[in-house]
Scaffold this active site. Structure first.
Site, short mmCIF file in Angstrom:
data_model
loop_
_atom_site.label_atom_id
_atom_site.label_comp_id
_atom_site.label_asym_id
_atom_site.label_seq_id
_atom_site.Cartn_x
_atom_site.Cartn_y
_atom_site.Cartn_z
N HIS A 1 7.43 3.02 -12.03
CA HIS A 1 7.41 3.46 -10.64
C HIS A 1 6.55 2.59 -9.74
O HIS A 1 6.90 2.32 -8.60
CB HIS A 1 6.90 4.90 -10.61
N ALA B 1 2.57 -2.01 4.29
CA ALA B 1 1.45 -2.93 4.47
C ALA B 1 1.84 -4.07 5.42
O ALA B 1 1.11 -4.37 6.37
CB ALA B 1 1.01 -3.49 3.11
N GLU C 1 0.86 -2.96 -2.32
CA GLU C 1 1.08 -2.97 -3.77
C GLU C 1 0.97 -4.37 -4.35
O GLU C 1 0.75 -4.54 -5.55
CB GLU C 1 2.46 -2.36 -4.09
N HIS D 1 6.02 6.92 -13.91
CA HIS D 1 6.00 8.20 -13.18
C HIS D 1 6.65 9.29 -14.02
O HIS D 1 7.74 9.11 -14.53
CB HIS D 1 6.75 8.04 -11.86
N ARG E 1 -0.56 11.26 -13.19
CA ARG E 1 0.73 10.78 -13.67
C ARG E 1 0.71 10.23 -15.08
O ARG E 1 1.61 10.47 -15.87
CB ARG E 1 1.23 9.69 -12.71
N GLY F 1 6.98 -9.78 4.06
CA GLY F 1 7.21 -8.39 3.67
C GLY F 1 7.01 -7.48 4.87
O GLY F 1 6.12 -7.70 5.70
#
Lengths: 250, 638
Positions: free
Chosen positions: B402, B45, B426, B267, B331, B41
């Site tokens: 979201h 991050a 995440e 969201h 949220r 990835g």
């Protein structure tokens, strides 16, 4: 809405490729352009044909994945928009839409509308950064940056690396892409120390990657979905010349 | 049972991270070059971790399924990044950011992790500015800030509505520099399809080259997953189309615990769904709630144009119900409030769901130019998609999937329970509890990648023999064979329906039963209906073409197959957690005013799911949470 689609189909990098013509009906104007293609691909799939390969990801105009030539124009008919931001309300019943991949010597076609844009990465790798190690920074507010400069650096930095500028250029030049990154970094005080070295290294990498030279057609600016302007190209050339004149390390 | 020792340092929280760094093992600088780390990835991050590990001297093999590391979906984050700089002199501090984040997460995160996050937040801003990230500035040349939900201070740094793009390009440039230096070997268009364990330790991965279809093994001394969240389980979400659960799901099947899969963030401000063909939902940044006012008509079924509805017939329900935070409630609260209004019939979208977000007052107060300066690109985006001009009429918005707070379980060092396997950004579960505050995802991704993992990974590596590079081990052959068998299986189903067809079915099920409100009967029914979708997929899916070439349908089908398995633990987690907290709202558990009601006695823990083998039900483990600084209370934003 019914549309005639003329699409470049090419099974792989080594195939010759050719246009195929399809009829696509039942399109509604709220659909995005890519959703129109999604729906068409479903039809192809049901008919046992391989769907049209095209790149896309965020579908909100920021990742830079999508894009192809639409009736001869990169990203289609709308100014300041990527292909994923075009909606079918831009078309009318009976239109013919011709889709071709971005074509340039530096962007080999992989399949259908998918091209390899990794040459862009090689330009950034050559110098599209400020050499600072993690943990080495001073407090962010120690060095104020004039708002007008920060704003302009931001404008140059909004390039999404989609490749429309290259595909639109008769020379297949990456000058707009390269100069925007150089401008973003060279404009800021943080980027000052590596200014000339950066410009020379990135332009050399651009030439090495088989991109053409700029001869002021300005097609790139006209199709850039982020509205990036050709003034950065002249700044880039100025950086190059000054770098040479004063024999900065390169 | 999984070993869920968090390895959090004891003692005062203010010095915990410093003391931890003093006590963990270090790798001698001369030895760092002998170790290789795989990072999967290249979002905030992954790119920041790869760059920083390489700067430290480690060899890095980095992987992305995109054509370039710059395309990762961090690029689409709009609003900003939090940091406890207190540049506004409004009383912000590391402690306040820590407090807001623990409270915002509804007391379902680890205090020590969150405190560390708040501490390093300030270093992130310094580093990003030094890299040349063009944050918004004031006329004096200093950095500007704005406010986000769940906070009463202004601590969010931003670059117009493209903060994620600018931060990612910063991390991408740092990564590019290290690719150029030769310390990072970048593998574009390579999708992780399995994790390889040897003697219980993560020692490599198996990938498929998305252009040639070649399946390859890669060995390393440690593996880091920075593969994002699973928000696309809902099919329609603000995630990019490629975002998927495959890497973390394959890690789970190799023994890594999956924590709190039911903690998903819906969201509140996205462009509403407009038809059956819709492929994704577009976020309108939370920052818009700084100046926009949310309202619905007081009368149900009132579909007059927004401008034709007089002031006294409008219900500014967030300002009415939550006078302290108003339009800037967190949220989860904003999303649920919108749903309640819609459920009562106050939708502003005929035949659909939506509420207004209105800038008329802000334009009157500040002028059109000031609003354009702050939100211009978002307004343009809205106009492009809907055909409506938000300078002239109110935006229509509705909640959408979201972000996912759940993810692979990690300890304080960000290591999963599989030794040598790390999860950052995440992809892990660590910092946001049951609800993430706005502008905190960018903060966490970069904290993990720039400032946490590059130190903590040394603690694992130091005692390990270095330079593992043996892909001839039978574990690689076995993993490769499994990957190839799965690809062949997908290609040979020979059905008539696209992978998207099944993805939509799954998404509808999850959205309806495991979305903004969840009930025991709903979740049970979803669990009964899910296996049928899975079976239908494996008997009806059509994947034309070959496995030995670029094949987007094959990629998609593989990801959908994993979502169809993953959905099960998401639903089971939601069913077992018989309380409401943050984004997880069980209708059975609410206060008389309809707010989320936690059950701390029974659920003050992270739920960690453990793979038990093919066809066997996953096992639920618990990591108890302790709160010594921010004591659990009923969250109130009134």
């Amino acid at each position: 809405m019914n549309i005639t689609l003329k699409v470049w189909r090419q099974a792989g990098p080594k195939d010759a490729g050719k246009f195929e013509t399809y009829q696509h009906d039942g399109i509604v104007e709220e659909m995005s352009f890519l959703e129109m293609l999604d729906v068409f691909n479903e039809k192809l799939l049901e008919a046992g044909t391989e769907p049209i390969a095209f790149e896309h990801d965020c579908r909100e105009g920021i990742c830079g994945s999508c894009g192809c030539m639409v009736n001869g124009r990169a990203h289609g008919p709308k100014d300041g928009a990527t292909l994923c931001q075009v909606h079918m309300r831009s078309y009318k019943d009976g239109d013919t839409i011709t889709l071709e991949p971005f074509r340039a010597k530096a962007f080999p076609i992989l399949k259908d509308l998918v091209v390899d844009r990794s040459a862009f990465d090689s330009i950034i790798q050559a110098g599209g950064y400020i050499s600072v190690r993690t943990g080495a920074a001073q407090d962010a507010n120690m060095r104020p940056v004039e708002k007008a400069i920060a704003d302009e650096a931001f404008d140059a930095a909004t390039c999404i690396g989609c490749g429309a500028c290259v595909a639109s250029c008769p020379n297949g030049s990456a000058s707009l892409f390269t100069s925007a990154k150089i401008a973003h970094l060279n404009m800021l005080p943080q980027g000052e120390p590596e200014k000339y070295k950066r410009a020379t290294a990135m332009v050399t990498a651009m030439d090495d990657a088989m991109f053409g030279a700029c001869s002021n057609h300005e097609e790139c600016e006209a199709t850039c979905p982020k509205g990036i302007g050709v003034e950065y190209i002249s700044q880039m050339n100025k950086n190059l010349i000054w770098g040479e004149l004063f024999e900065h390390d390169s | 049972m999984l070993d869920l020792n968090s390895r959090c340092p004891d003692g005062p929280i203010e010095t915990a991270w410093d003391r931890h760094r003093q006590s963990i093992k270090l790798v001698n600088p001369a030895n760092k070059r002998k170790y290789t780390v795989i990072v999967v990835g290249t979002g905030l991050a992954g790119a920041s971790a790869s760059a920083t590990l390489a700067e430290l001297g480690y060899n890095v093999k980095a992987f992305t399924f995109h054509d370039s590391p710059r395309r990762a979906h961090s690029i689409a984050a709009q609003g900003g990044i939090n940091a406890a700089k207190n540049y506004q002199n409004d009383g912000d501090s590391v402690y306040r950011l820590f407090y807001d984040t623990v409270k915002g997460g509804d007391f379902r995160s680890r205090e020590q992790n969150v405190y560390r996050l708040a501490q390093v937040s300030v270093d992130i801003i310094d580093h990003c500015v030094a890299q040349g990230v063009p944050f918004a500035r004031e006329y004096g040349g200093l950095l500007a800030n704005r406010s986000f939900g769940g906070a009463l201070v202004s601590r969010t740094f931003y670059a117009a509505g493209q903060t994620g793009q600018q931060l990612l390009l910063g991390a991408y440039s740092a990564l590019s520099k290290e690719i150029n230096s030769g310390k990072v070997k970048m593998h574009n268009r390579s999708e992780l399809l399995d994790i390889v364990k040897i003697d219980g330790h993560a020692k490599g991965i198996v990938t498929r080259d998305l252009v040639t279809g070649e399946v390859t093994s890669h060995a390393a001394d440690a593996v880091v997953l920075a593969t994002g969240g699973y928000g696309n389980a809902f099919f329609l979400s603000t995630n990019a189309r490629g975002c998927n659960v495959t890497a973390t799901w394959r890690a789970y099947k190799r023994g890594a615990g999956f924590a709190n899969p039911c903690f998903t963030q819906i969201h509140p401000t996205c462009i509403p769904v407009m038809g059956d063909h819709q492929s994704k939902l577009t976020l309108m940044s939370e920052s818009l709630r700084n100046d926009g006012r949310v309202w619905v008509p007081k009368k149900a079924g009132d579909f007059r144009k927004a401008r034709d509805i007089p002031e006294n017939e409008r219900d500014y329900y967030l300002e009415r119900i939550y006078p302290t935070f108003g339009n800037l409630v967190p949220r989860d609260v904003a999303s649920r409030s919108a749903k309640k209004m819609i459920d009562k019939g106050h939708s502003v979208v005929q035949g659909g769901s939506g509420v207004y977000l209105d800038f008329a007052d802000a334009i009157k107060r500040l002028g059109k130019d000031a609003i354009a300066e702050k939100y211009g690109n978002l307004f343009d985006m809205y106009k492009q998609i809907t055909g409506d001009n938000p300078y002239e009429t109110a935006m229509k918005i509705y909640p959408a999937s979201h972000y996912t707070m759940g993810g692979l379980w990690v300890d304080y060092n960000l290591m999963t329970n599989v030794p040598g396997l790390y999860a950052i950004g995440e992809a892990n579960f660590s910092d946001h509890g049951a609800n993430r505050l706005g502008a905190s995802a960018l903060m966490q991704g970069l904290a993990d990648g720039y400032f946490v993992l590059p130190y903590t990974i040394g603690d694992y590596l130091a005692p390990q023999p270095h330079g593992f590079d043996d892909t001839s081990h039978p574990a690689f052959a076995e993993a490769e064979a499994q990957v190839k068998a799965k690809t062949d299986k997908l290609l040979s189903v020979g059905g008539k329906k696209s992978a998207d067809h099944f993805h939509k079915k799954l998404g509808k099920l999850i959205w309806e039963e495991c979305g903004m409100a969840r009930t025991e009967p709903g979740l049970k029914s979803a669990l009964e209906r899910l296996p049928a979708i899975r079976e239908e997929f494996w008997s009806q899916v059509s994947v034309p073409g070959s496995g030995a070439a670029l094949n987007q349908q094959l990629e998609k089908a593989g990801r959908v197959a994993d979502f169809l398995e993953f959905g099960e633990i998401m639903l089971r987690d939601a069913l077992t957690r018989n309380e409401s907290c943050g984004g997880h709202f069980r209708e059975e558990s609410q206060t008389p005013e309809g707010e989320a009601l936690r059950d701390d006695e029974n659920f003050q823990h992270g739920a960690v799911w453990e793979y038990a083998g093919e066809g066997k039900p996953s096992i639920r483990n618990e990591e108890a949470l302790e709160f010594k600084y921010v004591l659990p209370s009923q969250r109130s934003y009134k």
